[in-house]
Write an enzyme that holds these catalytic residues in place. Structure first.
Site, PDB file in Angstrom:
ATOM      1  N   ASP A  31       0.997  -1.314  -0.107  1.00 46.78           N
ATOM      2  CA  ASP A  31       0.037  -0.027   0.056  1.00 46.78           C
ATOM      3  C   ASP A  31       0.918   1.359  -0.116  1.00 46.78           C
ATOM      4  OD1 ASP A  31      -2.243   1.917   0.641  1.00 46.78           O
ATOM      5  OD2 ASP A  31      -3.251   0.180   1.081  1.00 46.78           O
ATOM      6  N   HIS A  55       1.429   1.988  -3.388  1.00 52.95           N
ATOM      7  CA  HIS A  55       0.150   2.930  -3.852  1.00 52.95           C
ATOM      8  C   HIS A  55       0.745   4.400  -4.393  1.00 52.95           C
ATOM      9  CE1 HIS A  55      -3.321   0.148  -2.694  1.00 52.95           C
ATOM     10  NE2 HIS A  55      -2.361  -0.508  -3.692  1.00 52.95           N
TER      11      HIS A  55
END
Length: 479
Positions: free
Chosen positions: A295, A329
């Site tokens: 992430d 991300h």
């Protein structure tokens, strides 16, 4: 030169002139002054101090034997060390299985080279429940793997490994979904945080201002524990260690101040495996670290929705320096849980490079979150490849269904200087502001992006200044 390119570039200049309000003499906007705060912030950070005393976990019954649970040995060693005024709790070479580790005042948990702490994958080992946080919402839940509540002068240091042992058989399936590229082990009908009695119930409790001690989750609720969480702590050092296979957010200081994270190497590609999430925290230095995550590499938080507005503690004075971001991300991200506000974030001398890194710099919020981002200063950033954009600002961020409300966020004073990018993906700047709250005051100075599909995709931005910059080898300036 290709005529179509000339036409496109001319259109771009016209687009800039129509979209962005120019700076006027009465709109003094010198974000360079923000950099003057950097040295002041770093000087204010207090490092923990420890007595020159060592306490080996071996002397309190620890054994590097497979399936031998060393929880009691860790507890006794830490308790003794703290009661005697503090020092180092030594984890020697070898693999040591344990449940959660709770730090006490003046304790440095020190992992010698060749040591590895393996954390239990049995959720029952993470009882009793503790006051913790899940995605910006406080609750009583499984203990984080390493936890400290209202402590001072604490550390996790050394050259060893912290292994959360999460994978598609342990912890990760509770996410309730798989990604496009990774099988997290979720099977339809299996345990999921998305079930109504789990995360949705916690969200409802937070909206209704249910007292935290009544937000009891844990068993049968499938909300994964954070890895390292100092909660309401001061003077914290996390240094040198490697962290792998995390259940959830990895380094998560909450309501804490004076935090140094130095030389940490994080390798964990599970769901919500953010590398570092300072939340409601002040005076944070993250330096010399490597982030390779599932992430955001670094995501600065400040509470979700009404919870964040009630707590009303900004995350501020955060320095990210000399770090490397690989997969993730986003490289350095603010949000989406940022309802109490974020200010004074400095990103200096970092490298970001991976075909699996979506964005370099990202801000995400919406009208349910609200909150203000004021002051993001980025300089000397080297970007190899990112998938989507170099700078992404999204004020219509959507997750978990309808995310619209009456709390209008603000994003202002964003400064990028001395940035080089080999491949910026789709956009140099991808910005989505609000008609009621335009993104204000964005400066790009000496930004060189060699390759990107489109320079800009922008709505509702006011006061964009671009100087001494090139995109796709074309000089772009706007005042």
């Amino acid at each position: 030169m290709n005529k179509n390119f000339i036409s496109a570039f001319t259109y771009l200049l016209l687009f800039l002139s129509l979209q962005f309000k120019s700076f006027g003499q009465n709109e003094a906007f010198d974000l360079q002054n923000g950099w003057k705060q950097l040295k002041t912030v770093e000087k204010e950070i207090i490092y923990p101090q420890f007595q020159n005393k060592d306490y080996s976990i071996l002397d309190f019954g620890a054994q590097a034997i497979e399936n031998y649970n060393n929880s009691e040995a860790f507890r006794k060693t830490i308790e003794t060390c703290s009661k005697n005024g503090g020092g180092r709790v030594i984890v020697p070479k070898g693999k040591f299985l344990t449940g959660p580790i709770h730090l006490e005042n003046n304790v440095n948990l020190h992992l010698e080279e060749g040591s590895e702490i393996l954390f239990s994958t049995n959720p029952d080992d993470y009882y009793p429940l503790v006051h913790t946080s899940f995605e910006g919402l406080e609750l009583m839940n499984y203990s984080p793997l390493i936890y400290a509540f209202n402590k001072k002068n604490i550390a996790v240091t050394g050259k060893g490994v912290l292994n959360g042992q999460a994978d598609k058989n342990n912890w990760w399936p509770w996410k309730g979904s798989n990604s496009e590229n990774i099988d997290f082990g979720y099977k339809v009908g299996g345990p999921s945080q998305q079930d109504e009695s789990n995360l949705p119930q916690l969200m409802l409790m937070a909206e209704n201002n249910t007292p935290v001690d009544e937000r009891v989750f844990g068993k049968n609720h499938y909300l994964r524990p954070n890895f390292i969480e100092p909660f309401e702590c001061e003077n914290i050092l996390i240094q040198g260690i490697k962290i792998i296979n995390a259940p959830f957010w990895i380094i998560h200081p909450v309501k804490s101040k004076n935090i140094t994270i130095d030389g940490v190497h994080i390798e964990s590609h599970g769901p919500n495996n953010d590398g570092c999430d300072p939340e409601y925290s002040k005076n944070v230095l993250i330096k010399n670290c490597i982030f390779n995550t599932g992430d955001d590499c670094i995501a600065i938080k400040a509470g979700r929705d009404s919870e964040g507005r009630r707590i009303a503690i900004k995350s501020e004075n955060i320095i990210v320096r000399d770090c490397k971001m690989i997969d993730g991300h986003g490289g350095v991200v603010i949000g989406s849980e940022m309802s109490a506000g974020v200010s004074n974030v400095f990103v200096v001398n970092c490298i970001m490079d991976s075909p699996n890194l979506d964005r370099a710099i990202r801000i995400k919020t919406n009208t349910k979150r609200g909150g203000t981002v004021d002051g993001l200063y980025v300089r000397n950033l080297k970007v190899g490849k990112v998938k989507e954009s170099v700078l992404r600002i999204n004020m219509n961020y959507s997750v978990y269904g309808n995310q619209t409300g009456n709390f209008i966020p603000e994003v202002k004073n964003i400064y990028l200087q001395n940035i080089t990018v080999e491949d910026g993906g789709k956009y140099a700047i991808y910005a989505d502001g609000l008609e009621k709250s335009k993104i204000k005051n964005v400066v790009l100075n000496n930004v060189k992006i060699k390759k990107v599909k489109e320079p800009f995709s922008i709505t509702h931005i006011e006061n964009l200044k671009i100087t001494n910059s090139k995109i796709n080898n074309q000089k772009i300036e706007h005042y």
